[in-house]
Enzyme design. Structure first.
Site, PDB file in Angstrom:
ATOM      1  N   GLU A  55      -1.904  11.385   3.944  1.00 25.26           N
ATOM      2  CA  GLU A  55      -2.946  11.212   4.951  1.00 25.26           C
ATOM      3  C   GLU A  55      -2.787  12.319   5.980  1.00 25.26           C
ATOM      4  O   GLU A  55      -1.680  12.795   6.229  1.00 25.26           O
ATOM      5  CB  GLU A  55      -2.815   9.872   5.678  1.00 25.26           C
ATOM      6  CG  GLU A  55      -3.032   8.636   4.851  1.00 25.26           C
ATOM      7  CD  GLU A  55      -2.858   7.395   5.700  1.00 25.26           C
ATOM      8  OE1 GLU A  55      -3.873   6.796   6.102  1.00 25.26           O
ATOM      9  OE2 GLU A  55      -1.697   7.035   5.982  1.00 25.26           O
ATOM     10  N   GLU A  91       0.869  -1.175   0.000  1.00 25.02           N
ATOM     11  CA  GLU A  91       0.000   0.000   0.000  1.00 25.02           C
ATOM     12  C   GLU A  91       0.902   1.219   0.000  1.00 25.02           C
ATOM     13  O   GLU A  91       1.876   1.285   0.754  1.00 25.02           O
ATOM     14  CB  GLU A  91      -0.898   0.011   1.238  1.00 25.02           C
ATOM     15  CG  GLU A  91      -1.737   1.279   1.394  1.00 25.02           C
ATOM     16  CD  GLU A  91      -2.586   1.263   2.673  1.00 25.02           C
ATOM     17  OE1 GLU A  91      -3.129   0.196   3.013  1.00 25.02           O
ATOM     18  OE2 GLU A  91      -2.681   2.324   3.322  1.00 25.02           O
TER      19      GLU A  91
END
Length: 338
Positions: A177, A172
Site C-alpha cells: 500500500e 488480511e
C-alpha cells in the site's frame, strides 16, 4: 539450490537421500513451468498481454461503500477506469460523481442496481476470488504507482471464506500500500497484516519501507511481493526482503488454540486504487487534491508461485538477505473463552 523433487503435496518420498532433481520436462500438475532453483514454481499469472481484462482471472467489484474507510470513490466496471493496453493493466481514478450500492458485493443485501450510495470519484477494484485462491506461496506484482494527495493504490489479499469471522477476524494480508506519494517527499510503501477479532476487536501490525537512493515508487516500475508459508509471512521490494511477521505475533480471537490462525486458510488477490479515506486524508497535506486527478495505477504483471519442497506448508523455499525487520506483532488481548 537444485530444484526440489516434484511429486505432489508432500514433496520427495526419498527417506535419507535428500532432494533430487525431477526428470527433465516433468513437473507437478499445478506448475505452469519447471520449478525455479529456489523450489518455487509458477502456478498462476497474468502478464496483461492481451487487449482486455481476463474474465477467467479477474472480476470487478461494483459499489460505493467507501471501503469501510470513508473513501471517496465508487468502484465501477467501466473501460474508462480499468483496461489492458501496451502489456499493462491500467486502473484509473477520475474525478466524477457516481452512485451505486452502499454495501460490498459479498453482502447478502447487495443489489447491483442499488443507487443509494454515492462517490465523487470513479475507480476500479479487481479480485481473483473464486478464480484464484491460494493457501501459502509467493505473490508478486510489478507496477508503477500513482502520486498525489489522496491517492491510495493497493495490492493485497483477503480470505475467500471467512472461517474466523468478519473483518479482520479472518485476516488480511497487505502486500503493498502507498498513500500520497511525492507529497512533501512522501516515498514509503507499507506491508501490513490485519487480524485479531471482528471489528472493533481488530488489530494490525506492519512495516514501512523506502527504496534506496531516494527513488520514489511513483517514478517507475518496481516488484512488490510476499512469501507466505505456515507460521511466517515475508515482504519484498525489488527482491529486498525488508520485513517478516510470524505466528508468534498474530492471533485469532475465535480460534485461541490455533497458533497459525487466521493465516492458515485460502486467500485471493485484490488490486484497487482508492481515493481519500481515513488514512491518506489525514496525513501529508491532508484531504484530497482534486487537481492531481486523473491518476493511474499501472500493473505490468501479477504472478503466484508455490513451494514444490512442501506444497502443504509452503516451507523450504524462503529467500532472505538477513537484513530485514522482524515485526513482533501484537499480544492477543481479547481471546475468546475455550
Amino acid at each position: 539450490m537444485a530444484a526440489a523433487a516434484c511429486g505432489g503435496d508432500g514433496g520427495s518420498d526419498n527417506d535419507d537421500t535428500g532432494p533430487v532433481d525431477p526428470p527433465i520436462n516433468t513437473r507437478p500438475e499445478r506448475c505452469l513451468e519447471d520449478p525455479l532453483s529456489s523450489g518455487y514454481c509458477l502456478v498462476w499469472q497474468d502478464e496483461f498481454s492481451g487487449d482486455a481484462i481476463d474474465s477467467e482471472k479477474w472480476t470487478h467489484e461494483r459499489n460505493c461503500m467507501g471501503g469501510g474507510n470513508n473513501e471517496a470513490q465508487c468502484y465501477v466496471d467501466d473501460p474508462e477506469n480499468s483496461w489492458v493496453a501496451g502489456d499493462l493493466l491500467h486502473i484509473k481514478a477520475i474525478r466524477k460523481d457516481a452512485v451505486g450500492p452502499g454495501v460490498t458485493d459479498d453482502d447478502p443485501n447487495y443489489d447491483p442496481d442499488d443507487t443509494s450510495a454515492s462517490g465523487t470519484y470513479t475507480s476500479a477494484r479487481l479480485r481473483t476470488k473464486g478464480l484464484g485462491d491460494w493457501k501459502y506461496g509467493r505473490f508478486e506484482m510489478r507496477a508503477k504507482l500513482p502520486q498525489g494527495q489522496g491517492t491510495w493504490p493497493a495490492f493485497w489479499m483477503l480470505p475467500s471464506e471467512w472461517v474466523y469471522g468478519g473483518w479482520a477476524g479472518s485476516g488480511e494480508i497487505d502486500i503493498m500500500e502507498a498513500v500520497n506519494l511525492k507529497v512533501g517527499g512522501e516515498d514509503q510503501i507499507h506491508g501490513t497484516l490485519h487480524y485479531g477479532g471482528p471489528w472493533p476487536g481488530n488489530v494490525y501490525s506492519g512495516e514501512a519501507y523506502r527504496l534506496p537512493g531516494g527513488i520514489n515508487p511513483a517514478d517507475g516500475f518496481h516488484e512488490y511481493a510476499v512469501e507466505w508459508e505456515e507460521g511466517e509471512i515475508r515482504w519484498y521490494l525489488d527482491g529486498d526482503h525488508y520485513a517478516t511477521q510470524t505466528s508468534d505475533g498474530w492471533y485469532s480471537t475465535t480460534a485461541p488454540g490455533n497458533s497459525n490462525a487466521p493465516f492458515d486458510q485460502a486467500f485471493h488477490l485484490i488490486l484497487n486504487f482508492a481515493v481519500g479515506g481515513d488514512w491518506p486524508s489525514n496525513v501529508n497535506d491532508t484531504g484530497i487534491d482534486e487537481s492531481v486527478f486523473p491518476q493511474q495505477f499501472e500493473i505490468d504483471y501479477v504472478r503466484v508461485y508455490q513451494c514444490t519442497i512442501d506444497f502443504a506448508t509452503g516451507k523450504g523455499c524462503a529467500s532472505t538477505d538477513g537484513a530485514f525487520v522482524h515485526n513482533p506483532g501484537l499480544e492477543a488481548k481479547r481471546v475468546a473463552s475455550p
